[in-house]
Design an enzyme around this catalytic site. Structure first.
Site, PDB file in Angstrom:
ATOM      1  N   THR A  20       0.791  -1.244   0.000  1.00 34.46           N
ATOM      2  CA  THR A  20       0.000   0.000   0.000  1.00 34.46           C
ATOM      3  C   THR A  20       0.821   1.292   0.000  1.00 34.46           C
ATOM      4  O   THR A  20       0.243   2.374   0.018  1.00 34.46           O
ATOM      5  CB  THR A  20      -0.915   0.030   1.250  1.00 34.46           C
ATOM      6  N   GLY A  49      18.084  -6.037   7.428  1.00 36.00           N
ATOM      7  CA  GLY A  49      18.428  -6.516   8.766  1.00 36.00           C
ATOM      8  C   GLY A  49      17.216  -7.043   9.508  1.00 36.00           C
ATOM      9  O   GLY A  49      16.078  -6.718   9.183  1.00 36.00           O
ATOM     10  N   GLU A  83       7.012  -3.738  14.753  1.00 39.74           N
ATOM     11  CA  GLU A  83       6.366  -2.455  15.025  1.00 39.74           C
ATOM     12  C   GLU A  83       5.046  -2.685  15.757  1.00 39.74           C
ATOM     13  O   GLU A  83       4.701  -1.955  16.698  1.00 39.74           O
ATOM     14  CB  GLU A  83       6.110  -1.693  13.728  1.00 39.74           C
TER      15      GLU A  83
END
Length: 252
Positions: A20, A49, A83
């Site tokens: 998106t 990473g 996150e």
């Protein structure tokens, strides 16, 4: 403190870039920024990473609202999942508001890791084996929790019209920010009233202390006047008797 200074960002956007970034998320970001909502969007490509950057973690902590855009390939990104874990931690520890948005995915697929989310975890398990089992468990718990939060479903809430959904999201964010600012101002006002009350009590205490000091001063002044009067009387008596004695001693 001014409520606008409590957070560096109003909104943090959590999304899968390849799904998106150049479409829905870009349009949502633009709509938020146009109405002066301070919005953080990671513009970099997905780093190779494993560890999420400290800058992203700090941006999450400094945001009052996180919008999670769940899309088909969301769970293939370790960064998205990390996150998400951090966002839900901030929800618990910092009172951050978390708003999930289901972009052409079923909320139950997110909650139960079905469909494309199951495929993503199968791939993680094939790639990682048992090395990151605890990490994957934390991802699953985070997806289940986020999938149960109140949010928007593009397919059922607006019949797939992305612009309608963007308008809904912007209005909701504006309302949440205004309400949050009002609550913060009310808290500041209550704190100010408490400080004013405490100051008034101190002033009353000082007034009582001054009254006591004045009374003590009056008592000391009265005692001083009485002492002076007594000394004066004694000196007068001393002079009187001294003169009488001197007359007695004179020869007849």
């Amino acid at each position: 403190m001014d409520p606008t200074q409590m957070w560096k960002y109003d909104v943090f956007l959590n999304f899968r870039g390849e799904d998106t970034r150049k479409t829905f998320t870009d349009h949502l970001y633009d709509a938020l920024v146009r109405v002066k909502i301070r919005t953080f969007r990671d513009d970099g490509e997905l780093q190779r990473g494993r560890e999420i950057s400290s800058e992203l973690l700090k941006a999450i902590e400094e945001s009052r609202i996180s919008i999670i855009i769940f899309s088909r390939n969301y769970a293939t990104s370790r960064w998205c999942l990390e996150e998400l874990v951090k966002i839900l931690d901030c929800k618990k520890t910092r009172g951050q508001l978390v708003l999930p948005l289901f972009f052409n995915v079923d909320p139950s697929d997110v909650r139960e890791q079905k469909g494309s989310f199951r495929e993503a975890f199968d791939e993680h398990e094939r790639f990682d084996g048992d090395r990151f089992e605890d990490q994957q468990k934390s991802w699953r718990r985070a997806l289940t929790e986020a999938g149960n939060l109140s949010g928007w479903d593009l397919r059922t809430d607006v019949d797939g019209f992305e612009l309608k959904l963007i308008k809904k999201v912007v209005r909701e964010v504006q309302f949440c920010i205004a309400n949050d600012n009002m609550v913060t101002l009310e808290e500041e006002e209550a704190k100010l009233k408490a400080e004013e009350h405490a100051l008034q009590e101190k002033m009353m205490d000082l007034k009582k202390q001054m009254e006591a000091i004045n009374l003590q001063a009056e008592v000391l002044s009265s005692r001083r006047a009485n002492l002076v009067a007594r000394r004066s009387s004694l000196e007068e008596m001393t002079r009187h008797f001294g003169s009488e004695d001197s007359r007695l001693l004179q020869p007849v």
